[in-house]
Design a protein around this motif. Structure first.
Motif, PDB file in Angstrom:
ATOM      1  N   SER A   1     -44.627  -8.445 -46.106  1.00  0.00           N
ATOM      2  CA  SER A   1     -44.506  -7.624 -47.344  1.00  0.00           C
ATOM      3  C   SER A   1     -45.255  -6.338 -46.913  1.00  0.00           C
ATOM      4  N   LEU A   2     -46.056  -6.332 -46.217  1.00  0.00           N
ATOM      5  CA  LEU A   2     -46.928  -5.010 -45.737  1.00  0.00           C
ATOM      6  C   LEU A   2     -45.791  -4.247 -44.883  1.00  0.00           C
ATOM      7  N   LYS A   3     -45.142  -4.865 -44.140  1.00  0.00           N
ATOM      8  CA  LYS A   3     -44.239  -4.201 -43.301  1.00  0.00           C
ATOM      9  C   LYS A   3     -43.126  -3.530 -44.111  1.00  0.00           C
ATOM     10  N   VAL A   4     -42.658  -4.283 -45.138  1.00  0.00           N
ATOM     11  CA  VAL A   4     -41.713  -3.693 -46.355  1.00  0.00           C
ATOM     12  C   VAL A   4     -42.089  -2.522 -46.955  1.00  0.00           C
ATOM     13  N   LEU A   5     -43.590  -2.640 -47.269  1.00  0.00           N
ATOM     14  CA  LEU A   5     -44.244  -1.565 -48.174  1.00  0.00           C
ATOM     15  C   LEU A   5     -44.311  -0.223 -46.809  1.00  0.00           C
ATOM     16  N   VAL A   6     -44.534  -0.352 -45.745  1.00  0.00           N
ATOM     17  CA  VAL A   6     -44.699   0.572 -44.639  1.00  0.00           C
ATOM     18  C   VAL A   6     -43.265   1.117 -44.350  1.00  0.00           C
ATOM     19  N   ALA A   7     -42.360   0.255 -44.445  1.00  0.00           N
ATOM     20  CA  ALA A   7     -41.082   0.806 -43.981  1.00  0.00           C
ATOM     21  C   ALA A   7     -40.473   1.713 -45.142  1.00  0.00           C
ATOM     22  N   ASN A   8     -40.834   1.684 -46.240  1.00  0.00           N
ATOM     23  CA  ASN A   8     -40.373   2.648 -47.408  1.00  0.00           C
ATOM     24  C   ASN A   8     -41.434   3.291 -48.098  1.00  0.00           C
ATOM     25  N   ASN A   9     -42.466   3.117 -47.719  1.00  0.00           N
ATOM     26  CA  ASN A   9     -43.640   4.320 -48.210  1.00  0.00           C
ATOM     27  C   ASN A   9     -44.437   4.900 -47.295  1.00  0.00           C
ATOM     28  N   SER A  10     -44.190   4.827 -46.032  1.00  0.00           N
ATOM     29  CA  SER A  10     -45.268   5.257 -45.216  1.00  0.00           C
ATOM     30  C   SER A  10     -45.779   6.592 -44.971  1.00  0.00           C
ATOM     31  N   ASP A  11     -44.832   7.598 -45.586  1.00  0.00           N
ATOM     32  CA  ASP A  11     -44.915   8.900 -45.770  1.00  0.00           C
ATOM     33  C   ASP A  11     -45.937   9.434 -47.096  1.00  0.00           C
ATOM     34  N   THR A  12     -45.802   8.333 -47.760  1.00  0.00           N
ATOM     35  CA  THR A  12     -46.711   8.814 -49.116  1.00  0.00           C
ATOM     36  C   THR A  12     -47.908   7.975 -49.385  1.00  0.00           C
ATOM     37  N   LEU A  13     -48.144   6.842 -48.800  1.00  0.00           N
ATOM     38  CA  LEU A  13     -49.057   5.968 -49.173  1.00  0.00           C
ATOM     39  C   LEU A  13     -50.664   6.630 -48.654  1.00  0.00           C
ATOM     40  N   LYS A  14     -51.155   6.649 -49.674  1.00  0.00           N
ATOM     41  CA  LYS A  14     -52.587   7.436 -49.614  1.00  0.00           C
ATOM     42  C   LYS A  14     -53.848   6.539 -49.919  1.00  0.00           C
ATOM     43  N   LEU A  15     -53.785   5.696 -50.658  1.00  0.00           N
ATOM     44  CA  LEU A  15     -54.597   4.648 -51.195  1.00  0.00           C
ATOM     45  C   LEU A  15     -54.334   3.228 -51.091  1.00  0.00           C
ATOM     46  N   LEU A  16     -55.010   2.317 -50.559  1.00  0.00           N
ATOM     47  CA  LEU A  16     -54.414   1.015 -50.234  1.00  0.00           C
ATOM     48  C   LEU A  16     -55.925  -0.048 -50.512  1.00  0.00           C
ATOM     49  N   LYS A  17     -55.992  -0.785 -51.612  1.00  0.00           N
ATOM     50  CA  LYS A  17     -57.014  -1.538 -51.739  1.00  0.00           C
ATOM     51  C   LYS A  17     -56.651  -3.013 -51.901  1.00  0.00           C
ATOM     52  N   MET A  18     -56.864  -3.955 -50.891  1.00  0.00           N
ATOM     53  CA  MET A  18     -56.493  -5.000 -50.744  1.00  0.00           C
ATOM     54  C   MET A  18     -57.576  -6.202 -50.243  1.00  0.00           C
ATOM     55  N   SER A  19     -58.769  -6.098 -50.978  1.00  0.00           N
ATOM     56  CA  SER A  19     -59.947  -7.008 -50.499  1.00  0.00           C
ATOM     57  C   SER A  19     -59.367  -8.609 -51.195  1.00  0.00           C
ATOM     58  N   SER A  20     -59.955  -9.360 -50.509  1.00  0.00           N
ATOM     59  CA  SER A  20     -59.741 -11.030 -50.707  1.00  0.00           C
ATOM     60  C   SER A  20     -58.196 -10.968 -51.015  1.00  0.00           C
ATOM     61  N   CYS A  21     -57.398 -10.886 -49.597  1.00  0.00           N
ATOM     62  CA  CYS A  21     -55.898 -11.115 -49.535  1.00  0.00           C
ATOM     63  C   CYS A  21     -56.103 -11.973 -48.240  1.00  0.00           C
ATOM     64  N   PRO A  22     -55.962 -13.462 -48.564  1.00  0.00           N
ATOM     65  CA  PRO A  22     -56.477 -14.361 -47.263  1.00  0.00           C
ATOM     66  C   PRO A  22     -55.080 -14.526 -46.465  1.00  0.00           C
ATOM     67  N   HIS A  23     -53.758 -14.062 -47.037  1.00  0.00           N
ATOM     68  CA  HIS A  23     -52.789 -14.106 -46.076  1.00  0.00           C
ATOM     69  C   HIS A  23     -52.391 -13.073 -45.242  1.00  0.00           C
ATOM     70  N   VAL A  24     -53.178 -12.089 -45.281  1.00  0.00           N
ATOM     71  CA  VAL A  24     -52.911 -10.631 -44.422  1.00  0.00           C
ATOM     72  C   VAL A  24     -54.030 -11.011 -43.217  1.00  0.00           C
ATOM     73  N   SER A  25     -53.385 -10.548 -42.058  1.00  0.00           N
ATOM     74  CA  SER A  25     -54.064 -10.793 -40.869  1.00  0.00           C
ATOM     75  C   SER A  25     -54.465  -9.459 -40.344  1.00  0.00           C
ATOM     76  N   PRO A  26     -55.310  -9.163 -39.308  1.00  0.00           N
ATOM     77  CA  PRO A  26     -55.705  -7.911 -38.708  1.00  0.00           C
ATOM     78  C   PRO A  26     -54.402  -7.376 -38.203  1.00  0.00           C
ATOM     79  N   ALA A  27     -53.574  -7.924 -37.530  1.00  0.00           N
ATOM     80  CA  ALA A  27     -52.364  -7.329 -37.061  1.00  0.00           C
ATOM     81  C   ALA A  27     -51.575  -6.623 -38.350  1.00  0.00           C
ATOM     82  N   GLY A  28     -51.606  -7.414 -39.513  1.00  0.00           N
ATOM     83  CA  GLY A  28     -50.934  -6.797 -40.805  1.00  0.00           C
ATOM     84  C   GLY A  28     -51.467  -5.409 -41.019  1.00  0.00           C
TER      85      GLY A  28
END
Length: 468
Positions: free
Chosen positions: A199-226
């Motif tokens: 889902s983060l890859k979908v986020l990046v594919a559509n909003n990479s030019d505009t994303l300025k703030l990302l808060k995602m503490s305690s998200c156990p399904h996200v890896s360092p690669a993500g």
């Protein structure tokens, strides 16, 4: 200036009245107009003719329910209620009446918003209670926002992380709808959610030019690669919040690349799920690269660890600016903080134990030359050492929150005298914080229990009796 008889001014005097006379004239005219409006019975029609800009400004300050009632007054107020500008920023409050006392957005109003205003929504947040039903309702609403182009999205759990109870496929499907259709998402707060790497890859594919703030503490399904994928593609990212297990040398180097803008805030939550958990070490060279690229960035770190888990931390210089210890931290760790955190601006220690922190505070004051705020909870500091600490820091201490129970009277200062000495060095009146009576009783009992546990046979160290 000459005046003619009868109080009349000559031809050289100004024909305008004085300011006070002008005000009286305006009040008189306004009063006459108001009386005429009341007499003619046209007061309601005057309210109905309020400019749309003024109505919009008033409606923005009304609670949602009052705003809906006001829309029933007349046709023009109803038109103002549906103006697109009024629906750009909206917070869905989803609570179950049986399990929550908080107010909730009415279901009929939610249907109306989705039907008529979904394409106007830009700054949206969902505030849900602890029930799974509320989190699922939030996902259902997200799935219907196919015509909107959000700029800000926040998912907030007011109690326990209820989004984690929702089936992962349901949550990811709803979030993907927003990621694909927004195209201009700049702020995303998804703490305590089952978001994953795809889902983060979908986020990046559509909003990479505009994303300025990302808060995602305690998200156990996200890896360092993500999270590394986000940093590699979103070069405009300025604020980032995540758990320590997602932090890596590769991530810091990606945030320090020439393509990336200067990072402003980096928040790291260091949380121990199980006692004895092992944590990896971040290289000093990676932190140095980050400081060279973004010399003014704030590094905020929250520690919720057990005392024996601090081994990998503060052994080398780290550019932390705001440091919070949510559990008990040892004297040794605080001593390392004083040696290896030269950029420290704020320090909060919730608990330490029964060993005074005199040397540690003096070391922090000496080496952390930018420190301007400090808070001490369940700790102990002698009054003399505390005065010396304040004297070394001086008036740059804008925030000084110390419980009275923290301060230990000695041969030089008593509790009644210390506030005068501290106030003199701060340049303002200061008093220690007072603990409520019930909390003071609990603290006294816990200290006595801790003392008894430490007074084992053969132990020669004396433990100071707790303050009354």
């Amino acid at each position: 200036m000459k005046r003619m008889k009868g109080g009349e001014e000559d031809s050289n005097s100004s024909p305008s009245n004085s300011p006070s006379e002008a005000c009286k004239k305006v009040r008189k005219q306004t009063g006459e107009e108001s009386e005429a409006v009341v007499a003619s019975g046209s007061l309601d029609s005057d309210w109905a003719r309020l400019p749309q800009e003024l109505l919009l400004h008033i409606f923005q300050y009304l609670p949602l329910l009052d705003r809906a009632y006001a829309s029933q007054v007349c046709r023009r107020w109803n038109q103002a209620f549906h103006m697109p500008e009024l629906w750009r920023c909206f917070e869905f409050e989803l609570n179950q009446p049986a399990s929550s006392y908080l107010k909730a957005t009415h279901p009929d109003l939610i249907k109306q918003i989705i039907k008529r205003h979904s394409n106007h929504l830009q700054y949206v947040s969902f505030k849900v209670d602890s029930s799974t039903e509320s989190a699922e309702a939030a996902c259902d609403i997200l799935s219907q926002l196919v015509n909107c182009s959000l700029k800000t999205l926040g998912l907030i759990s007011t109690a326990r992380p209820s989004f984690m109870e929702v089936p992962k496929s349901h949550f990811i499907s709803a979030l993907t709808v927003v990621f694909v259709n927004s195209k201009s998402l700049s702020s995303l707060k998804i703490d305590d959610t089952p978001v994953d790497d795809p889902s983060l890859k979908v986020l990046v594919a559509n909003n990479s030019d505009t994303l300025k703030l990302l808060k995602m503490s305690s998200c156990p399904h996200v890896s360092p690669a993500g999270i590394l994928c986000v940093a590699d593609q979103c070069h405009g990212l300025r604020e980032l919040a995540l758990n320590y297990h997602l932090l890596s040398d590769e991530l810091l180097l990606a945030l320090s690349s020439e393509k990336h803008v200067h990072l402003e805030h980096l928040r790291i939550d260091v949380v121990s799920e199980n006692p004895g958990q092992h944590f990896h070490t971040i290289k000093k060279s990676s932190w140095d690269a980050m400081v060279r690229h973004s010399p003014k960035f704030n590094l905020v770190m929250y520690f919720f660890l057990y005392e024996d888990e601090f081994g990998p931390f503060f052994n080398e210089e780290i550019p932390v600016t705001h440091l919070y210890f949510g559990r008990s931290v040892s004297k040794e760790v605080l001593g390392r903080v004083g040696l290896h955190c030269p950029r420290l601006v704020e320090l909060v220690v919730c608990a330490n134990g029964l060993r005074p922190l005199d040397e540690e505070l003096i070391r922090i004051a000496k080496h952390c030359t930018q420190l301007s705020a400090i808070g001490l909870g369940e700790c102990e500091v002698s009054c003399s050492a505390f005065v010396e600490f304040v004297k070394m820091c001086g008036r740059r201490l804008s925030q000084l929150s110390i419980m009275e129970e923290v301060l230990i009277p000695d041969h030089k200062y008593s509790l009644d005298e210390i506030h005068w000495e501290v106030s003199k060095h701060l340049g303002r009146v200061w008093f220690p914080d007072m603990m409520p009576t019930w909390c003071r009783f609990v603290t006294s009992v816990s200290r006595r229990c801790l003392q008894r546990s430490r007074q084992l046979p053969g132990c020669t160290r004396k433990v100071r009796a707790p303050l009354a």
